[in-house]
Design a protein around this motif. Structure first.
Motif, mmCIF file in Angstrom:
data_model
loop_
_atom_site.group_PDB
_atom_site.id
_atom_site.type_symbol
_atom_site.label_atom_id
_atom_site.label_comp_id
_atom_site.label_asym_id
_atom_site.label_seq_id
_atom_site.Cartn_x
_atom_site.Cartn_y
_atom_site.Cartn_z
ATOM 1 N N GLU A 245 -33.985 16.762 17.515
ATOM 2 C CA GLU A 245 -33.709 15.817 16.429
ATOM 3 C C GLU A 245 -33.892 16.450 15.048
ATOM 4 N N GLN A 246 -34.952 17.223 14.870
ATOM 5 C CA GLN A 246 -35.195 17.850 13.563
ATOM 6 C C GLN A 246 -34.087 18.839 13.209
ATOM 7 N N ASN B 50 -30.920 16.892 12.282
ATOM 8 C CA ASN B 50 -31.028 16.355 10.923
ATOM 9 C C ASN B 50 -30.826 17.446 9.873
ATOM 10 N N GLU C 26 -27.837 17.596 7.108
ATOM 11 C CA GLU C 26 -28.161 17.718 5.681
ATOM 12 C C GLU C 26 -27.456 18.925 5.066
ATOM 13 N N ALA D 145 -26.659 12.802 11.915
ATOM 14 C CA ALA D 145 -27.287 13.434 13.074
ATOM 15 C C ALA D 145 -27.657 12.389 14.106
ATOM 16 N N SER E 219 -29.761 12.384 17.928
ATOM 17 C CA SER E 219 -30.462 13.128 18.963
ATOM 18 C C SER E 219 -30.150 12.501 20.314
#
Length: 69
Positions: A41-42, A45, A49, A60, A62
């Motif tokens: 997920e990070q 993202n 961005e 995004a 996940s």
């Protein structure tokens, strides 16, 4: 002349890095709104961005596409 994927949405799996991210960038360059899908997920993202900062439309999500549910 218009862009090939104008008014389209592209869902790119594994798009947080590497080849997937470059595919997402190329779709975005052609006018697609891009959905960055990845297990991380990070990273997803961060990739979205990055594309947004470059002037593209991206979000995004996940998910694990190997699991049907």
């Amino acid at each position: 002349m218009g862009k090939l994927l104008s008014q389209k949405v592209a869902l790119i799996t594994g798009a947080a890095s590497g080849i997937g991210l470059e595919v997402a960038r190329e779709f975005a360059k052609e006018g697609a709104k891009v959905v960055i899908s990845d297990l991380n997920e990070q990273a997803a993202n961060a990739a979205a961005e990055q594309l947004i900062e470059q002037g593209y439309e991206a979000i995004a999500v996940s998910c694990d596409v190997t699991k049907e549910e």
